[in-house]
Structures are given as structure tokens and as C-alpha cells.
Design a protein around this motif. Structure first.
Motif, PDB file in Angstrom:
ATOM      1  N   GLY A  54     -24.384  -1.526   2.547  1.00  0.00           N
ATOM      2  CA  GLY A  54     -23.051  -0.948   2.475  1.00  0.00           C
ATOM      3  C   GLY A  54     -22.847  -0.310   1.116  1.00  0.00           C
ATOM      4  N   VAL A  55     -22.560   0.984   1.113  1.00  0.00           N
ATOM      5  CA  VAL A  55     -22.250   1.705  -0.133  1.00  0.00           C
ATOM      6  C   VAL A  55     -20.837   2.246   0.027  1.00  0.00           C
ATOM      7  CG1 VAL A  55     -22.890   3.564  -1.679  1.00  0.00           C
ATOM      8  CG2 VAL A  55     -24.678   2.305  -0.448  1.00  0.00           C
ATOM      9  N   LEU A  56     -19.901   1.663  -0.696  1.00  0.00           N
ATOM     10  CA  LEU A  56     -18.478   1.951  -0.532  1.00  0.00           C
ATOM     11  C   LEU A  56     -18.003   2.902  -1.615  1.00  0.00           C
ATOM     12  CD1 LEU A  56     -15.843   1.202   1.037  1.00  0.00           C
ATOM     13  CD2 LEU A  56     -15.539  -0.649  -0.626  1.00  0.00           C
ATOM     14  N   THR A  57     -17.417   4.028  -1.199  1.00  0.00           N
ATOM     15  CA  THR A  57     -16.905   4.994  -2.163  1.00  0.00           C
ATOM     16  C   THR A  57     -15.425   5.235  -1.945  1.00  0.00           C
ATOM     17  OG1 THR A  57     -17.368   6.943  -0.797  1.00  0.00           O
ATOM     18  CG2 THR A  57     -19.145   6.164  -2.202  1.00  0.00           C
ATOM     19  N   ARG A  58     -14.751   5.528  -3.042  1.00  0.00           N
ATOM     20  CA  ARG A  58     -13.333   5.914  -3.019  1.00  0.00           C
ATOM     21  C   ARG A  58     -13.209   7.236  -3.742  1.00  0.00           C
ATOM     22  NH1 ARG A  58     -10.153   1.567  -5.749  1.00  0.00           N
ATOM     23  NH2 ARG A  58     -11.182   2.461  -7.570  1.00  0.00           N
ATOM     24  N   ASN A  59     -12.718   8.231  -3.018  1.00  0.00           N
ATOM     25  CA  ASN A  59     -12.541   9.580  -3.583  1.00  0.00           C
ATOM     26  C   ASN A  59     -13.823  10.101  -4.227  1.00  0.00           C
ATOM     27  OD1 ASN A  59      -9.819   9.382  -2.802  1.00  0.00           O
ATOM     28  ND2 ASN A  59      -9.279   8.392  -4.738  1.00  0.00           N
ATOM     29  N   GLY A  60     -14.953   9.824  -3.540  1.00  0.00           N
ATOM     30  CA  GLY A  60     -16.237  10.369  -3.964  1.00  0.00           C
ATOM     31  C   GLY A  60     -16.988   9.560  -4.991  1.00  0.00           C
ATOM     32  N   GLU A  61     -16.415   8.451  -5.482  1.00  0.00           N
ATOM     33  CA  GLU A  61     -17.086   7.632  -6.483  1.00  0.00           C
ATOM     34  C   GLU A  61     -17.501   6.298  -5.875  1.00  0.00           C
ATOM     35  OE1 GLU A  61     -15.074   7.110 -10.147  1.00  0.00           O
ATOM     36  OE2 GLU A  61     -14.658   9.244 -10.447  1.00  0.00           O
ATOM     37  N   VAL A  62     -18.752   5.904  -6.099  1.00  0.00           N
ATOM     38  CA  VAL A  62     -19.238   4.618  -5.603  1.00  0.00           C
ATOM     39  C   VAL A  62     -18.533   3.483  -6.349  1.00  0.00           C
ATOM     40  CG1 VAL A  62     -21.232   3.109  -5.375  1.00  0.00           C
ATOM     41  CG2 VAL A  62     -21.473   5.560  -4.935  1.00  0.00           C
ATOM     42  N   GLU A  63     -17.931   2.571  -5.589  1.00  0.00           N
ATOM     43  CA  GLU A  63     -17.197   1.455  -6.183  1.00  0.00           C
ATOM     44  C   GLU A  63     -17.882   0.107  -5.945  1.00  0.00           C
ATOM     45  OE1 GLU A  63     -14.583   1.674  -8.049  1.00  0.00           O
ATOM     46  OE2 GLU A  63     -13.963   3.746  -7.743  1.00  0.00           O
ATOM     47  N   GLU A  64     -18.491  -0.076  -4.761  1.00  0.00           N
ATOM     48  CA  GLU A  64     -19.110  -1.352  -4.416  1.00  0.00           C
ATOM     49  C   GLU A  64     -20.356  -1.100  -3.574  1.00  0.00           C
ATOM     50  OE1 GLU A  64     -18.369  -4.427  -5.324  1.00  0.00           O
ATOM     51  OE2 GLU A  64     -16.527  -3.951  -6.398  1.00  0.00           O
ATOM     52  N   THR A  65     -21.360  -1.962  -3.739  1.00  0.00           N
ATOM     53  CA  THR A  65     -22.552  -1.923  -2.893  1.00  0.00           C
ATOM     54  C   THR A  65     -22.950  -3.352  -2.544  1.00  0.00           C
ATOM     55  OG1 THR A  65     -24.107  -2.007  -4.747  1.00  0.00           O
ATOM     56  CG2 THR A  65     -23.401   0.175  -4.017  1.00  0.00           C
ATOM     57  N   GLY A  66     -23.689  -3.484  -1.441  1.00  0.00           N
ATOM     58  CA  GLY A  66     -24.175  -4.801  -1.049  1.00  0.00           C
ATOM     59  C   GLY A  66     -25.016  -4.697   0.208  1.00  0.00           C
ATOM     60  N   VAL A  67     -25.602  -5.831   0.613  1.00  0.00           N
ATOM     61  CA  VAL A  67     -26.323  -5.915   1.880  1.00  0.00           C
ATOM     62  C   VAL A  67     -25.782  -7.108   2.657  1.00  0.00           C
ATOM     63  CG1 VAL A  67     -28.431  -4.806   1.053  1.00  0.00           C
ATOM     64  CG2 VAL A  67     -28.199  -7.293   0.887  1.00  0.00           C
ATOM     65  N   ALA A  68     -25.927  -7.043   3.981  1.00  0.00           N
ATOM     66  CA  ALA A  68     -25.284  -8.018   4.849  1.00  0.00           C
ATOM     67  C   ALA A  68     -25.827  -9.430   4.683  1.00  0.00           C
ATOM     68  CB  ALA A  68     -25.405  -7.577   6.305  1.00  0.00           C
ATOM     69  N   ALA A  69     -27.029  -9.571   4.121  1.00  0.00           N
ATOM     70  CA  ALA A  69     -27.560 -10.911   3.859  1.00  0.00           C
ATOM     71  C   ALA A  69     -26.691 -11.687   2.881  1.00  0.00           C
ATOM     72  CB  ALA A  69     -28.991 -10.815   3.324  1.00  0.00           C
ATOM     73  N   GLY A  70     -25.824 -10.979   2.147  1.00  0.00           N
ATOM     74  CA  GLY A  70     -24.899 -11.660   1.241  1.00  0.00           C
ATOM     75  C   GLY A  70     -23.918 -12.560   1.959  1.00  0.00           C
ATOM     76  N   VAL A  71     -23.794 -12.389   3.270  1.00  0.00           N
ATOM     77  CA  VAL A  71     -22.901 -13.234   4.071  1.00  0.00           C
ATOM     78  C   VAL A  71     -23.712 -14.405   4.617  1.00  0.00           C
ATOM     79  CG1 VAL A  71     -21.394 -13.334   6.085  1.00  0.00           C
ATOM     80  CG2 VAL A  71     -21.441 -11.284   4.669  1.00  0.00           C
ATOM     81  N   LEU A  72     -23.719 -15.502   3.893  1.00  0.00           N
ATOM     82  CA  LEU A  72     -24.343 -16.750   4.334  1.00  0.00           C
ATOM     83  C   LEU A  72     -25.818 -16.595   4.691  1.00  0.00           C
ATOM     84  CD1 LEU A  72     -21.413 -18.027   6.600  1.00  0.00           C
ATOM     85  CD2 LEU A  72     -21.951 -18.787   4.285  1.00  0.00           C
ATOM     86  N   GLY A  73     -26.495 -15.590   4.095  1.00  0.00           N
ATOM     87  CA  GLY A  73     -27.908 -15.375   4.368  1.00  0.00           C
ATOM     88  C   GLY A  73     -28.180 -14.511   5.582  1.00  0.00           C
ATOM     89  N   HIS A  74     -27.254 -14.482   6.517  1.00  0.00           N
ATOM     90  CA  HIS A  74     -27.346 -13.660   7.734  1.00  0.00           C
ATOM     91  C   HIS A  74     -25.922 -13.524   8.260  1.00  0.00           C
ATOM     92  CE1 HIS A  74     -28.167 -12.275  11.778  1.00  0.00           C
ATOM     93  NE2 HIS A  74     -29.465 -12.222  11.533  1.00  0.00           N
ATOM     94  N   PRO A  75     -25.441 -12.301   8.512  1.00  0.00           N
ATOM     95  CA  PRO A  75     -24.024 -12.142   8.864  1.00  0.00           C
ATOM     96  C   PRO A  75     -23.599 -12.878  10.125  1.00  0.00           C
ATOM     97  CG  PRO A  75     -25.252 -10.119   9.279  1.00  0.00           C
ATOM     98  CD  PRO A  75     -26.159 -11.013   8.489  1.00  0.00           C
TER      99      PRO A  75
END
Length: 262
Positions: free
Chosen positions: A185-206
Motif C-alpha cells: 500500500g502506497v498512500l498519497t495525498r495531493n500527489g505526495e506519498v504519506e504512508e507505505t506498508g505491506v499487508a503482513a503488518g496486520v498480525l503477520g497475515h491480514p
């Protein structure tokens, strides 16, 4: 529970009024420091029942605080859950009115739609995966009706786990089609990257959160039903949004979500 039934009813009424008026109330734990998690779910449950009585339709449940990023961001160290109604579901590309919410933030998540019931206790990750029809990318819009400073998990749960709405993408994947742990997940607001992550961050497996929720609901005499949407928890920190913000999240092989807050 430590709170009297009339106090639980009063707090559920306050939260219903805050939801209707898009306002914020004083922390429950500031007024009732001995309130327990059981009290908070009782408040949430009464609020839920009143929303259903007004004609709203339950479409699923959200799980919150399932990643270290979110636990650090909130100072709350255990998951929680809330309910989702049909009038809170948006499709990618939507314009979302800011005035519908209080303390508006966005999180990056995956949602799961169930093809069969899932019941605890004892539900496992394998059980959850077997019950899932497909995964779809989702943004959660947080909506906090209780003042943020000093809040505890009791406040958050009572406030329907701070759920406001979700924005669903249009790419669906069965669990056997993709390694869900590595969905980015690469989250942008008004064209600027604000947050990144991968789904494994949720308890090892979403999907682990889906099993957790089935086991938690079993304590309340309930189960997850066929067709329910389960919002599995954020793998980024919440991002504040305001009127006029354009939000985009790139989920790699699961496509993109776009929305604008108006």
C-alpha cells in the motif's frame, strides 16, 4: 460490567447524537474511569441496535488496531472491532463529504468477503482463508466521536471502533491467487506519498484478524455470516485528510483506489 444499564443507555444516546450531528463528546473513561471493555462493547451494541431500528443495514464488521503501526499511533495495544452499515460503503473514484465525519483520517487495508460462515471459538487462519471468497483493497475513513487526547480502548470500542466509512477498490483476488501477506500500500495525498506498508503488518497475515474476530464474536454468541465484508485492519498509520484532498492508494497487483474529500 461495571456501568449500570441506564449509564450504558445514556452513553449510547450521546454517541448516536454525536454521529447525527458530527460532533465529539467527552471521553467515557474521563467520566467513568472504571469502565471495562465489556461495558464498551455493551455501549456499542446498544448503539448498533438503535441504528438498525432506524433502518440502517449491517453489511459487515471492521477490525482495528491489528498492526504495530496502528497500536503505536494510538497507544492502544490490542485489537478491537465495530460494525459497518450499507450507507458507509463507497466505490473507488467517490467524492466523500468531509462533513459526514469528525476527526477525519484514512487508513490502508484489505477487505474480505465471506463465502461461508466462520464461527469460533477455535477458528484458525486456515479456517478464515477457507471461508473467504475474495479479498479487495480498501481505505477506511476514521470517524471519532470521542475526544482523541487520552482515549483508551474502552472509548474507542464504544465509539464503534472509530469506523466512519470504507472505499472499496475494483480488483478482487481469491486467497489462492495471490500471497496476501505481500500486498503493498502506497498512500498519497495531493500527489505526495504519506504512508507505505505491506499487508503482513496486520498480525503477520491480514486474514489472521478474520479468525480473531470469529473467536471474539463467539464470546458474544455471534458468528461471521456468508456475504459479510470484513475490514481487516490497517497496515499504515492513519493519515489526516481535509476538504479538497485527493487521496490515492496503490496496491500493486490489486490495483488502485482514488477518492476526493469534498
Amino acid at each position: 460490567m461495571t456501568l449500570a444499564p441506564e449509564v450504558i443507555a445514556q452513553l449510547a444516546d450521546e454517541l448516536a447524537d454525536a454521529d447525527r450531528n458530527h460532533g465529539v463528546i467527552t471521553r467515557i473513561t474521563a467520566r467513568h474511569p472504571d469502565a471495562t471493555i465489556e461495558d464498551s462493547y455493551a455501549i456499542q451494541g446498544l448503539w448498533r441496535d438503535r441504528m438498525i431500528a432506524r433502518g440502517r443495514h449491517l453489511v459487515g464488521r471492521k477490525i482495528g488496531l491489528t498492526s504495530k503501526a496502528m497500536q503505536r499511533a494510538t497507544g492502544i495495544a490490542e485489537p478491537d472491532f465495530g460494525v459497518m452499515f450499507d450507507d458507509t460503503v463507497f466505490a473507488t473514484g467517490a467524492e466523500i463529504p468531509v462533513d459526514l465525519f469528525s476527526n477525519v483520517r484514512v487508513e490502508v487495508e484489505l477487505a474480505f468477503v465471506l463465502k461461508q460462515p466462520l464461527e469460533g471459538p477455535g477458528a484458525t487462519l486456515d479456517d478464515a482463508i477457507a471461508a473467504i471468497d475474495y479479498a479487495v483493497p480498501a481505505l477506511e475513513v476514521l470517524n471519532s466521536h470521542i475526544e482523541l487526547e487520552g482515549r483508551t480502548i474502552v472509548d474507542t470500542i464504544a465509539d464503534n471502533a472509530a469506523y466512519g466509512a470504507m472505499v472499496l477498490g475494483d480488483v478482487r483476488k481469491r486467497p489462492d491467487e495471490i500471497d496476501l501477506r505481500w500486498v503493498p500500500g502506497v498512500l498519497t495525498r495531493n500527489g505526495e506519498v504519506e504512508e507505505t506498508g505491506v499487508a503482513a503488518g496486520v498480525l503477520g497475515h491480514p486474514a489472521t484478524g478474520v479468525a480473531w474476530l470469529a473467536n471474539k464474536l463467539a464470546l458474544h454468541g455471534a458468528r461471521l455470516e456468508t456475504g459479510e465484508i470484513i475490514l481487516a485492519g490497517s497496515f499504515t498509520r492513519p493519515m489526516w485528510v481535509s476538504r479538497g484532498d485527493d487521496v490515492v492508494c496503490d496496491y500493486g497487483p490489486m490495483g488502485m483506489i482514488t477518492c476526493r474529500f469534498v
